[in-house]
Write a protein that holds these residues in place. Structure first.
Motif, PDB file in Angstrom:
ATOM      1  N   SER A   4      23.286  41.626  33.430  1.00 25.08           N
ATOM      2  CA  SER A   4      21.911  41.391  32.981  1.00 25.08           C
ATOM      3  C   SER A   4      21.594  39.903  32.867  1.00 25.08           C
ATOM      4  N   GLN A   5      22.625  39.067  32.824  1.00 24.65           N
ATOM      5  CA  GLN A   5      22.426  37.626  32.717  1.00 24.65           C
ATOM      6  C   GLN A   5      22.472  36.921  34.082  1.00 24.65           C
ATOM      7  N   ARG A   6      22.589  37.695  35.165  1.00 22.70           N
ATOM      8  CA  ARG A   6      22.800  37.087  36.471  1.00 22.70           C
ATOM      9  C   ARG A   6      21.545  37.007  37.317  1.00 22.70           C
ATOM     10  N   ALA A  46      26.566  37.786  45.802  1.00 24.82           N
ATOM     11  CA  ALA A  46      27.568  38.464  46.627  1.00 24.82           C
ATOM     12  C   ALA A  46      28.974  37.970  46.286  1.00 24.82           C
ATOM     13  N   MET A  47      29.108  36.665  46.094  1.00 29.18           N
ATOM     14  CA  MET A  47      30.416  36.116  45.752  1.00 29.18           C
ATOM     15  C   MET A  47      30.881  36.620  44.393  1.00 29.18           C
ATOM     16  N   ASP A  48      29.977  36.668  43.428  1.00 32.23           N
ATOM     17  CA  ASP A  48      30.330  37.148  42.085  1.00 32.23           C
ATOM     18  C   ASP A  48      30.693  38.633  42.107  1.00 32.23           C
ATOM     19  N   ILE A  49      29.910  39.421  42.846  1.00 33.35           N
ATOM     20  CA  ILE A  49      30.205  40.851  42.940  1.00 33.35           C
ATOM     21  C   ILE A  49      31.578  41.063  43.563  1.00 33.35           C
ATOM     22  N   ALA A 100      27.926  36.725  53.500  1.00 31.38           N
ATOM     23  CA  ALA A 100      28.577  37.089  52.239  1.00 31.38           C
ATOM     24  C   ALA A 100      28.297  38.540  51.875  1.00 31.38           C
ATOM     25  N   TRP A 101      27.077  38.984  52.123  1.00 33.49           N
ATOM     26  CA  TRP A 101      26.751  40.380  51.822  1.00 33.49           C
ATOM     27  C   TRP A 101      27.473  41.326  52.756  1.00 33.49           C
ATOM     28  N   ARG A 102      27.563  40.971  54.016  1.00 33.97           N
ATOM     29  CA  ARG A 102      28.283  41.848  54.943  1.00 33.97           C
ATOM     30  C   ARG A 102      29.769  41.906  54.614  1.00 33.97           C
ATOM     31  N   ALA A 103      30.307  40.816  54.070  1.00 37.16           N
ATOM     32  CA  ALA A 103      31.732  40.751  53.766  1.00 37.16           C
ATOM     33  C   ALA A 103      32.095  41.433  52.450  1.00 37.16           C
ATOM     34  N   LEU A 104      31.112  41.901  51.702  1.00 33.98           N
ATOM     35  CA  LEU A 104      31.434  42.563  50.436  1.00 33.98           C
ATOM     36  C   LEU A 104      32.410  43.710  50.666  1.00 33.98           C
TER      37      LEU A 104
END
Length: 272
Positions: A4-6, A46-49, A100-104
């Motif tokens: 919620s803080q992101r 994406a990096m944080d996820i 980054a999203w594709r690499a998740l």
């Protein structure tokens, strides 16, 4: 992680249930158009996820009547004034987010609640699964603003999803495809009609079905699907690159570049 803080201006992040991260493009006054700064935020998310071991599924959607109308043309002046290298840097910033999203490592579901055009289509295509509201429409709108559909991975993802002939038609015309046609040609996995309930509820049901399985199995399934889809593409890309490099080494400009390097001066290219 407290998701919620992101969030940031234009992007809302929530966790509707444990393990499910919902990213909502939230600029309804612009039909959820993206700015270059928002691409930076999406890249960071994406990096944080990817670093969150508790994250299992991402749902990507939009606020209001549109999913995402693409790049905010109010920043278009920036694009024409940036210069070739400046424009390339801007393009790289946006492309980094898509990569980054594709690499998740976890599945991404696009809950396409309305129009997905240009960069918005690219964003939907980068997802693993697309669920569309009955009112959703899709357009490779790049040519309608003087740009190429070779943007943000669209020429790669769309061709592999619906085939080269259909992709060529949509990219050359920029026409809108309604939800029913999108389902028929394989652009979306399913259309959620009003009588079937809320699109996000359907997305959560899909998330539940995925999360009922082993996380490692799902993640490695995604990796296998992506790697095997890209295997042929990689060899084709290498072949094309090799031919291009072989051709360029026969040009006067290549000779000039080497000579200028040796003489520690600026090369004078003539384009042949």
């Amino acid at each position: 992680m407290d998701w919620s803080q992101r969030g940031s201006e234009g992007i809302i992040v929530t966790e509707p249930q444990p393990g499910v991260i919902q990213i909502r493009i939230d600029r309804p006054d612009t039909r959820n158009a993206l700015t270059i700064e928002m691409f930076d935020v999406l890249h960071g998310l994406a990096m944080d996820i990817g670093r969150d071991d508790d994250a299992r599924i991402v749902i990507l959607t939009g606020t209001g009547p549109a999913f995402c109308s693409g790049f905010d043309l109010r920043q278009a002046e920036m694009l024409t004034e940036a210069g070739p290298l400046g424009m390339l840097r801007l393009q790289d910033r946006a492309a980094d987010a898509m990569l980054a999203w594709r690499a998740l490592r976890i599945p991404v579901i696009a809950a396409v609640n309305g129009d997905a055009a240009g960069g918005g289509l690219a964003l939907a295509l980068i997802a693993d699964i697309r669920l569309a509201a009955a009112k959703a429409r899709f357009s490779a709108a790049f040519v309608r603003v003087g740009l190429s559909a070779g943007d943000l991975g669209t020429s790669w993802t769309l061709t592999r999803l619906i085939g080269p002939g259909r992709a060529a038609e949509l990219c050359f015309t920029g026409r809108f495809v309604d939800a029913a046609e999108a389902a028929n040609i394989g652009l979306v996995n399913a259309v959620i009609e009003e009588e079937q309930g809320d699109l996000l509820a359907a997305s959560l049901r899909m998330a539940d079905a995925i999360m009922a399985n082993a996380p490692g199995g799902v993640q490695l399934s995604k990796r296998a699907l992506q790697a095997n889809m890209e295997a042929a593409s990689f060899s084709a890309a290498i072949e094309l690159e090799n031919r291009g490099q072989a051709l360029l080494t026969r040009t006067a400009d290549m000779v000039e570049a080497i000579q200028a390097f040796r003489e520690k001066r600026t090369a004078r290219f003539v384009g042949n």
